[in-house]
Design a protein around this motif. Sequence first.
Motif, PDB file in Angstrom:
ATOM      1  N   LEU A 170       0.817  -1.214   0.000  1.00  0.00           N
ATOM      2  CA  LEU A 170       0.000   0.000   0.000  1.00  0.00           C
ATOM      3  C   LEU A 170       0.850   1.262   0.000  1.00  0.00           C
ATOM      4  O   LEU A 170       0.315   2.362  -0.008  1.00  0.00           O
ATOM      5  N   GLY A 171       2.174   1.100   0.033  1.00  0.00           N
ATOM      6  CA  GLY A 171       3.050   2.257  -0.096  1.00  0.00           C
ATOM      7  C   GLY A 171       3.802   2.645   1.167  1.00  0.00           C
ATOM      8  O   GLY A 171       4.457   3.675   1.195  1.00  0.00           O
ATOM      9  N   ALA A 172       3.705   1.826   2.233  1.00  0.00           N
ATOM     10  CA  ALA A 172       4.428   2.137   3.465  1.00  0.00           C
ATOM     11  C   ALA A 172       5.845   1.562   3.388  1.00  0.00           C
ATOM     12  O   ALA A 172       6.016   0.396   3.028  1.00  0.00           O
ATOM     13  N   THR A 173       6.842   2.392   3.713  1.00  0.00           N
ATOM     14  CA  THR A 173       8.205   1.871   3.800  1.00  0.00           C
ATOM     15  C   THR A 173       8.267   0.940   5.011  1.00  0.00           C
ATOM     16  O   THR A 173       7.402   1.006   5.891  1.00  0.00           O
ATOM     17  N   PRO A 174       9.292   0.055   5.087  1.00  0.00           N
ATOM     18  CA  PRO A 174       9.356  -0.863   6.223  1.00  0.00           C
ATOM     19  C   PRO A 174       9.289  -0.146   7.574  1.00  0.00           C
ATOM     20  O   PRO A 174       8.623  -0.619   8.498  1.00  0.00           O
ATOM     21  N   SER A 175       9.935   1.008   7.710  1.00  0.00           N
ATOM     22  CA  SER A 175       9.930   1.676   9.015  1.00  0.00           C
ATOM     23  C   SER A 175       8.554   2.278   9.317  1.00  0.00           C
ATOM     24  O   SER A 175       8.092   2.249  10.454  1.00  0.00           O
TER      25      SER A 175
ATOM     26  N   ALA B  96     -12.584   2.981   7.599  1.00  0.00           N
ATOM     27  CA  ALA B  96     -12.210   4.178   6.842  1.00  0.00           C
ATOM     28  C   ALA B  96     -10.699   4.419   6.916  1.00  0.00           C
ATOM     29  O   ALA B  96     -10.069   4.781   5.922  1.00  0.00           O
ATOM     30  N   ALA B  97     -10.112   4.190   8.101  1.00  0.00           N
ATOM     31  CA  ALA B  97      -8.670   4.406   8.257  1.00  0.00           C
ATOM     32  C   ALA B  97      -7.881   3.376   7.453  1.00  0.00           C
ATOM     33  O   ALA B  97      -6.809   3.682   6.918  1.00  0.00           O
ATOM     34  N   ASN B  98      -8.405   2.161   7.363  1.00  0.00           N
ATOM     35  CA  ASN B  98      -7.767   1.148   6.519  1.00  0.00           C
ATOM     36  C   ASN B  98      -7.735   1.611   5.065  1.00  0.00           C
ATOM     37  O   ASN B  98      -6.715   1.511   4.399  1.00  0.00           O
ATOM     38  N   VAL B  99      -8.873   2.110   4.601  1.00  0.00           N
ATOM     39  CA  VAL B  99      -8.957   2.517   3.197  1.00  0.00           C
ATOM     40  C   VAL B  99      -8.128   3.794   2.972  1.00  0.00           C
ATOM     41  O   VAL B  99      -7.568   3.999   1.892  1.00  0.00           O
ATOM     42  N   ALA B 100      -8.038   4.638   4.017  1.00  0.00           N
ATOM     43  CA  ALA B 100      -7.282   5.890   3.879  1.00  0.00           C
ATOM     44  C   ALA B 100      -5.770   5.654   3.914  1.00  0.00           C
ATOM     45  O   ALA B 100      -4.999   6.489   3.422  1.00  0.00           O
ATOM     46  N   PHE B 101      -5.357   4.505   4.477  1.00  0.00           N
ATOM     47  CA  PHE B 101      -3.919   4.244   4.694  1.00  0.00           C
ATOM     48  C   PHE B 101      -3.065   4.473   3.440  1.00  0.00           C
ATOM     49  O   PHE B 101      -2.091   5.235   3.494  1.00  0.00           O
ATOM     50  N   PRO B 102      -3.406   3.858   2.299  1.00  0.00           N
ATOM     51  CA  PRO B 102      -2.560   4.082   1.116  1.00  0.00           C
ATOM     52  C   PRO B 102      -2.565   5.538   0.660  1.00  0.00           C
ATOM     53  O   PRO B 102      -1.559   6.008   0.090  1.00  0.00           O
ATOM     54  N   LEU B 103      -3.653   6.277   0.927  1.00  0.00           N
ATOM     55  CA  LEU B 103      -3.691   7.689   0.539  1.00  0.00           C
ATOM     56  C   LEU B 103      -2.790   8.521   1.445  1.00  0.00           C
ATOM     57  O   LEU B 103      -2.121   9.449   1.005  1.00  0.00           O
ATOM     58  N   MET B 105      -0.092   7.391   2.809  1.00  0.00           N
ATOM     59  CA  MET B 105       1.259   7.090   2.355  1.00  0.00           C
ATOM     60  C   MET B 105       1.621   7.935   1.131  1.00  0.00           C
ATOM     61  O   MET B 105       2.768   8.222   0.876  1.00  0.00           O
ATOM     62  N   ARG B 106       0.588   8.335   0.369  1.00  0.00           N
ATOM     63  CA  ARG B 106       0.824   9.135  -0.830  1.00  0.00           C
ATOM     64  C   ARG B 106       0.619  10.621  -0.564  1.00  0.00           C
ATOM     65  O   ARG B 106       0.572  11.422  -1.497  1.00  0.00           O
ATOM     66  N   ARG B 107       0.472  10.972   0.702  1.00  0.00           N
ATOM     67  CA  ARG B 107       0.341  12.366   1.136  1.00  0.00           C
ATOM     68  C   ARG B 107      -0.798  13.103   0.422  1.00  0.00           C
ATOM     69  O   ARG B 107      -0.661  14.234  -0.026  1.00  0.00           O
ATOM     70  N   VAL B 108      -1.940  12.414   0.311  1.00  0.00           N
ATOM     71  CA  VAL B 108      -3.130  13.043  -0.266  1.00  0.00           C
ATOM     72  C   VAL B 108      -3.740  13.957   0.794  1.00  0.00           C
ATOM     73  O   VAL B 108      -3.757  13.623   1.975  1.00  0.00           O
TER      74      VAL B 108
END
Lengths: 269, 361
Positions: A170-175, B96-103, B105-108
């Motif tokens: 999902l885009g998280a680095t390991p840390s 919602a936080a699960n679905v938001a997680f990848p966003l 990580m992408r700084r949306v």
Amino acid sequence: MNAGRLWRWLAYTVCGLVAIYLIAPMLIVVIISFSSSALLTFPPPGFSWRWYQNLVTTPAWRESFTVSLEVMTLTALLATTLGTMAAVGLAGRRTRWLAGLRTLLMAPLVVPQIVSAAGIFLLLDACGWVGTIRALVTAHTVLAIPYVVATVGAALETTDPGLVPAALTLGATPSVAFRRITLPLIRPGILSGLLFAAVLSFDELIVSLFLSTPRTRTVTVQMWSNVFGDIDPAITAIASLILLVSMLLLGAYSLIGRRRGAGSVVMPL
Amino acid sequence: MTDAPVLTLRGIGKDYGRTVAVDAVDLELRRGEFVSFLGPSGSGKTTTLMMIAGLQTPSRGEMLLQGRDLGPVPPYRRNIGVVFQNYALFPHLSVAANVAFPLQMRRVGRTEMARRVGETLALVGLPDHGARLPAQLSGGQQQRVALARALVYQPPLLLMDEPLGALDKKLREQLQLEISRLHRELGITVLYVTHDQEEALVMSDRIAVFNDGRIEQIGRPQELYEHPASRFVAGFVGESSFIVGRVTSAAANRVAIETAHGMLCGHPATSLAPGDAAVLAVRPERVGISEEAAGGDRNVVHARLVEVIYLGQSRKFMAALPNGEIITGLLPIALAADDLAPGQTVDLTWRASECTILPDH
């Protein structure tokens, strides 16, 4: 009265007696600590705070208590950090080499304390560390690490090993994955490890005896030497304080348990 | 550029010590395509998927995503969506936080994030479940959340690893149709791992049949079913009965083989030469029971019924040939055949053009 009730009463009585047997020594110590007498007599002739005042005014008690608190805090932090890192590193891998490493980390639990103590003393004496805080912290940390490895290891075993890979995709680095996913999930295990390490350090006598000097000694060592000198109710006052600290730590532990649900607080071993 | 493949695999392989998990996989995935990896467990399909996701490192070969070499790219920079069999939802975070997680990580940004999380949850049919924890949802709902989490950042490729494996049959069929709908509506490119051939037939544009770390055959569902290229595919995709023999004459679309039951003919899957070991594969629904001797285009074998099973809309029977080979047949219930019973001897017949002759190794 029928047989069932008779048995129940018998069970209550036995349980009550066992409870008294377990609690009585601690209770007597606490009661005597409020004695007005200069002798260890029971029941005490009257009530006073004099032995607690004595603790505060006697430098040996005050200083050793401070040493114990300092060593406890540093040990708990150090052992928790190192133990958590070890548990995370060992988790989910099943090679023979790592199994050996795990056994080595757990060794202080089975090696007789007096043997550990002698070994640690010889080693730290060679380094010239005996009589320092860092010697006590180092030694206590070694003894406390197995508890942390056990509690954090148990917490890790109940977490799904697929979560971190999922976080990576999902885009998280390991840390980031460790901070956002692993760490919150094993937090109860880390906290119990921290509390066990603190209790262990605060109560520890044998290793501390080897590493203490008259200038730097833990409160348990101070009590030990006090028993052989002019014994007075001051020792019951300090014992009551130690009991209080332990009970506070235990209370904190059960609070974590209640907040997290009974299943997730992990007892070591 | 629309014809450029989304994903290209060239000779991808994976070894664990001396065992070969994936031998050499070649694949080109076109934009918007739904391709299934179908195969038995241990055939290398999941390992191949995990190498594409970056969670396994290939021992050899090359992978390109939209023309970019994936080799040096860590999983968290690949921007590929992955749905796992056990959902892998974060249990301490709300839906919602699960679905938001990848966003995150992408700084949306916050408002954009809330909008996309809401839209995606609505898309998978869970618009009002954002505040719940994953443990408060059913298995099917959890898998929808996992799907939303993998779709919300609009990855160019979605990988699904037996996503419906843990669900019961009814729910599985319902979610199959829903995943197909999402695939059509969003135009996403999907790689879907399954060991369920029915699932693969229902959902896929193309199916890659895995066996022993290789793609045995890749093609449209109908192509695989009607023209299997190997004995393994004929047996794994749908059901087939087999009769072994040796090629006596071979033409472009007609091969005759000599068997223990006489000369039989069929459509060749690959080019065969006289003398080659071969096997005839026939689907149950092509096998009939005949009273009169059929001639011309039809194959006929003499067999003894060993089992007759009533299935409601059809009757399934198994018949043993003298050498022990078993032929399975399926008769529509409308062909009243109530008198069929084990022990009877019958003549089984099917058209030569409706069976396949495969090389036998």
